[in-house]
Design an enzyme around this catalytic site. Structure first.
Site, PDB file in Angstrom:
ATOM      1  N   ASP A  42     -93.982 -12.387 -12.784  1.00 49.87           N
ATOM      2  CA  ASP A  42     -92.814 -13.264 -12.637  1.00 49.87           C
ATOM      3  C   ASP A  42     -91.598 -12.525 -12.086  1.00 49.87           C
ATOM      4  O   ASP A  42     -91.582 -11.304 -12.026  1.00 49.87           O
ATOM      5  CB  ASP A  42     -92.413 -13.807 -14.014  1.00 49.87           C
ATOM      6  CG  ASP A  42     -93.269 -14.987 -14.411  1.00 49.87           C
ATOM      7  OD1 ASP A  42     -93.986 -15.519 -13.555  1.00 49.87           O
ATOM      8  OD2 ASP A  42     -93.202 -15.367 -15.593  1.00 49.87           O
ATOM      9  N   LYS A  64     -89.603 -16.721  -8.572  1.00 51.20           N
ATOM     10  CA  LYS A  64     -88.732 -17.381  -7.593  1.00 51.20           C
ATOM     11  C   LYS A  64     -88.585 -16.556  -6.335  1.00 51.20           C
ATOM     12  O   LYS A  64     -88.331 -15.373  -6.410  1.00 51.20           O
ATOM     13  CB  LYS A  64     -87.334 -17.561  -8.202  1.00 51.20           C
ATOM     14  CG  LYS A  64     -87.220 -18.806  -8.991  1.00 51.20           C
ATOM     15  CD  LYS A  64     -85.805 -19.020  -9.460  1.00 51.20           C
ATOM     16  CE  LYS A  64     -85.824 -20.133 -10.475  1.00 51.20           C
ATOM     17  NZ  LYS A  64     -84.685 -20.302 -11.274  1.00 51.20           N
ATOM     18  N   MET A 177     -80.707 -18.918 -20.511  1.00 53.52           N
ATOM     19  CA  MET A 177     -80.569 -19.878 -19.407  1.00 53.52           C
ATOM     20  C   MET A 177     -79.314 -20.727 -19.587  1.00 53.52           C
ATOM     21  O   MET A 177     -79.324 -21.927 -19.301  1.00 53.52           O
ATOM     22  CB  MET A 177     -81.818 -20.781 -19.317  1.00 53.52           C
ATOM     23  CG  MET A 177     -83.072 -19.989 -19.016  1.00 53.52           C
ATOM     24  SD  MET A 177     -84.583 -20.974 -19.098  1.00 53.52           S
ATOM     25  CE  MET A 177     -84.882 -21.026 -20.850  1.00 53.52           C
TER      26      MET A 177
HETATM   27  N1  SAH Z   1     -89.426 -14.935 -22.138  1.00 55.62           N
HETATM   28  C1  SAH Z   1     -88.135 -14.380 -21.868  1.00 55.62           C
HETATM   29  C2  SAH Z   1     -87.096 -15.460 -21.605  1.00 55.62           C
HETATM   30  C3  SAH Z   1     -87.406 -16.333 -20.420  1.00 55.62           C
HETATM   31  S1  SAH Z   1     -86.129 -17.473 -20.071  1.00 55.62           S
HETATM   32  C4  SAH Z   1     -87.708 -13.483 -23.017  1.00 55.62           C
HETATM   33  O1  SAH Z   1     -88.339 -13.486 -24.089  1.00 55.62           O
HETATM   34  O2  SAH Z   1     -86.774 -12.711 -22.816  1.00 55.62           O
HETATM   35  C5  SAH Z   1     -85.158 -16.573 -18.920  1.00 55.62           C
HETATM   36  C6  SAH Z   1     -83.782 -16.308 -19.484  1.00 55.62           C
HETATM   37  O3  SAH Z   1     -83.830 -15.213 -20.387  1.00 55.62           O
HETATM   38  C7  SAH Z   1     -82.761 -15.907 -18.446  1.00 55.62           C
HETATM   39  O4  SAH Z   1     -82.200 -17.039 -17.821  1.00 55.62           O
HETATM   40  C8  SAH Z   1     -81.741 -15.200 -19.308  1.00 55.62           C
HETATM   41  O5  SAH Z   1     -80.945 -16.116 -20.038  1.00 55.62           O
HETATM   42  C9  SAH Z   1     -82.625 -14.496 -20.311  1.00 55.62           C
HETATM   43  N2  SAH Z   1     -82.934 -13.108 -19.908  1.00 55.62           N
HETATM   44  C10 SAH Z   1     -84.132 -12.602 -19.616  1.00 55.62           C
HETATM   45  N3  SAH Z   1     -84.051 -11.282 -19.333  1.00 55.62           N
HETATM   46  C11 SAH Z   1     -82.755 -10.957 -19.488  1.00 55.62           C
HETATM   47  C12 SAH Z   1     -82.017  -9.751 -19.350  1.00 55.62           C
HETATM   48  N4  SAH Z   1     -82.617  -8.602 -19.017  1.00 55.62           N
HETATM   49  N5  SAH Z   1     -80.683  -9.774 -19.579  1.00 55.62           N
HETATM   50  C13 SAH Z   1     -80.058 -10.920 -19.928  1.00 55.62           C
HETATM   51  N6  SAH Z   1     -80.700 -12.099 -20.067  1.00 55.62           N
HETATM   52  C14 SAH Z   1     -82.028 -12.117 -19.851  1.00 55.62           C
END
Ligand code: SAH
Length: 258
Positions: A42, A64, A177
């Site tokens: 991803d 994306k 998000m």
């Molecule tokens: N499965 C992922 C989340 C997926 S949804 C998890 O457990 O982290 C994607 C959202 O996660 C992004 O829009 C953002 O809000 C957050 N996110 C993921 N990685 C991030 C990072 N390194 N720093 C800040 N926000 C992050």
């Protein structure tokens, strides 16, 4: 079908890549990648992780493309099955933890409908790991007894209705998000009387270009604009944010003005 195909042992590993820093992958994750025939990865996974996979493994980006939408989930599901049937071990590499807003269960379910065995390797979710790397604990004795992890963008495009309840509570509230919905979310916290609740926004947590702003509900929108904070970012609302060194600095500044 060729003889070679008959020997194929199809299986899928849903692997959580962690929040970005490649060193935050689990050892079990490294071992899974080492035995991958195909890696489907991803947007929010670090490409450096692909180096753990054999050179001959097929690596397919399904996140994306710049400016375009992500691959439809249907397409990803089908690719995953096709590759598993034709090549063997598919590692489905997902950002953070596969089951925290990762649609992991949808993929698991789809694979199960083809009777392809799936194993799950959890990852460090950004929801806990990113605040933690900033030394913001999601719970802290005497300060926060629980935490919510909520989406700022549901399938309908709205903020989750749970945010209204979370804003009423004393819990730490982590919103994923949610950057685009910050004005709406701030409005919800204000309506709950939380104007002065410590708030942080972290962009690209654990990556080299990680950035953070720290303020309160009342000031956070301005800070995000001023510092030009971009996605991926997460929002942290709660007293625990006051433990961050820059919040302590803010208090000192206010005290000297007052
Ligand atoms: N499965 C992922 C989340 C997926 S949804 C998890 O457990 O982290 C994607 C959202 O996660 C992004 O829009 C953002 O809000 C957050 N996110 C993921 N990685 C991030 C990072 N390194 N720093 C800040 N926000 C992050």
């Amino acid at each position: 079908m060729s003889d070679q195909k008959l020997n194929i042992e199809s299986r899928i590993t849903l692997l959580g890549a962690g929040p970005g820093d490649p060193d935050l992958l689990t050892l079990k994750g490294v071992k899974a990648l080492q035995t991958a025939d195909v890696v489907l990865y991803d947007a929010l996974t670090n490409e450096a992780l692909l180096e753990y996979a054999p050179a001959e493994a097929i690596k397919v980006y399904v996140g994306k493309r710049s400016g375009e939408h992500s691959y439809p989930q249907d397409t990803i599901n089908k690719l995953m099955i096709d590759y598993a049937l034709n090549y063997g071990h598919v590692v489905r590499l997902k950002g953070g933890d596969p089951f925290v807003f990762g649609r992991g269960y949808e993929e698991l379910d789809y694979a199960a409908s083809y009777s392809i065995p799936v194993s799950v390797i959890p990852g460090i979710s950004s929801s806990i790991g990113v605040p933690g790397l900033q030394q913001i604990p999601v719970t802290h004795r005497g300060m926060s007894e629980s935490f919510w992890v909520i989406t700022g963008t549901t399938t309908s495009g709205e903020v989750s209705a749970d945010i209204y309840q979370a804003a009423q509570s004393n819990a730490t509230v982590v919103v994923l998000m949610g950057l685009k919905k910050l004005p709406k979310i701030v409005e919800i916290f204000k309506a709950a009387g939380k104007h002065n609740l410590p708030t942080a926004v972290v962009q690209n947590g654990s990556a080299e270009d990680e950035r953070l702003v720290v303020g309160v509900v009342e000031t956070i929108e301005h800070l995000v604009l001023q510092e030009n904070i971009k996605a991926p970012a997460l929002l942290i609302f709660g007293e625990v944010v006051s433990l961050h060194p820059s919040f302590k600095e803010l208090i000192k500044q206010y005290a000297s003005i007052a």
